[in-house]
Write an enzyme that holds these catalytic residues in place. Sequence first.
Site, short mmCIF file in Angstrom:
data_model
loop_
_atom_site.label_atom_id
_atom_site.label_comp_id
_atom_site.label_asym_id
_atom_site.label_seq_id
_atom_site.Cartn_x
_atom_site.Cartn_y
_atom_site.Cartn_z
N LYS A 73 1.01 -1.16 -0.02
CA LYS A 73 0.02 -0.19 0.04
C LYS A 73 0.90 1.23 -0.03
O LYS A 73 1.93 1.40 0.28
CB LYS A 73 -0.81 0.10 1.27
CG LYS A 73 -0.02 0.05 2.62
CD LYS A 73 0.23 1.29 2.98
CE LYS A 73 0.86 1.47 4.43
NZ LYS A 73 1.49 2.82 4.60
N PRO B 244 10.04 -4.08 -0.15
CA PRO B 244 11.16 -3.40 0.93
C PRO B 244 10.92 -3.59 2.48
O PRO B 244 9.36 -3.46 2.69
CB PRO B 244 11.23 -2.06 0.47
CG PRO B 244 10.83 -2.08 -0.79
CD PRO B 244 9.93 -2.91 -0.91
N GLY C 119 7.58 1.73 4.44
CA GLY C 119 6.24 2.43 4.38
C GLY C 119 5.21 2.03 3.54
O GLY C 119 4.33 2.65 3.29
N LEU C 120 5.63 0.63 3.13
CA LEU C 120 4.51 0.12 2.15
C LEU C 120 3.46 -0.91 2.77
O LEU C 120 2.70 -1.50 2.04
CB LEU C 120 5.43 -0.40 0.97
CG LEU C 120 6.17 0.37 0.21
CD1 LEU C 120 7.20 -0.57 -0.62
CD2 LEU C 120 5.30 1.32 -0.51
N GLY C 121 3.87 -0.91 4.07
CA GLY C 121 2.66 -1.93 4.59
C GLY C 121 2.84 -3.54 4.62
O GLY C 121 2.06 -4.22 4.60
N GLY D 183 4.68 -5.83 6.10
CA GLY D 183 4.57 -6.71 6.95
C GLY D 183 3.05 -6.93 7.58
O GLY D 183 2.55 -7.99 7.74
N ASP E 286 -2.35 -0.57 10.79
CA ASP E 286 -2.53 -0.48 9.36
C ASP E 286 -3.02 -1.96 8.72
O ASP E 286 -2.84 -2.05 7.42
CB ASP E 286 -1.28 0.20 8.45
CG ASP E 286 -0.02 -0.54 8.53
OD1 ASP E 286 -0.06 -1.53 9.33
OD2 ASP E 286 0.79 -0.18 7.85
#
Length: 340
Positions: free
Chosen positions: A10, A96, A100-102, A104, A143
């Site tokens: 995300k 990555p 900041g891409l959620g 996990g 998130d």
Amino acid sequence: MPTAVRSHAKINLGLGIGAPRPDGFHGLVTLYQTLELHDWVTVSARHADVTTIRLTSNERRVPLDTRNTAWKMIELALSALAITTDVYIHIEKQLPIQGGLGAGSANAIAALVGLESELGISPGTNPGWASERLRLAAEVGSDVPLFLIGGAVLGLDRGQQVFPMPDVEETWCVVAIPSVGVSTPQAFRDWDALCAREGLTAEASDAKLNELSRVYAASLTGGEAWDGSSGVLGLAEDLAGPQVSALVRTGIANDFEQVVFPQHPLLSEIKRTLAASGTPEAALHASLSGSGSAIFGLYRGQGDAEVARERLRAISVQSLLTRTLPRPAYWREMLLKSKG
């Protein structure tokens, strides 16, 4: 046969942050958007006398115990369902870590979807479980619940109160992957210091976030009023590309940029490179995602996106090319059997 699940990333199209609250958290208003980029999470499960969970990964930095979000999600789900199961999870990382891409958080939901598939559990025919899994997801992380919706999602409170938004059509996206890392706890500490310096009161903070939620929602619903009371917006009609421009006109932004960019000037340079303001290939929108360090740009077409990647290569920054993923496609692709 094990179930392979795409675990989609995300971005935060916008992120407004409030002053620190007495409970130690921060009020947030954010507009999440899922992407085609994904990890793979493979789950095998069979009923057993006692529950056992095993987890492996191709990435050495992924925790393989109760610290892992996928482990936590499976453990909570099995307890809520009162089922004892032998579960094996493999996480094949392609996204990555801490970018900041959620990633996990998405892994947690992908593991849950895989478990449901393995055990023959259908949330669509069990409304009680559908609402319970949202509650459990919020317990795992703020998130995590957004990945139970997909597409464009409005996040309120800590980001865990999620509301489906009408989808923006698929848009080309370049995600820059800087070599620097950003500590989320430190970013919040720096934000708290900024709030203290600027005297952001609890009342002013609430007013800011309430207005932001109204503006974000109105921009995606053609200006219709929305107060969040219904919990779900009508989803019948996807919105076209101009809605990205409509969001930009609202002043959509990420508050973390105010404290992260001064600490990491390279990230500010990357955003300018992605934005390319004043050029024919300018981004529709460019922003930090979450607390970073990933930065994304949205583009009118693949050609503009490829030019943006060339600009990033010129300053020695790696990037990924992808597209935004609307809700129907998010759920359709999650369990497509194409993993080789």
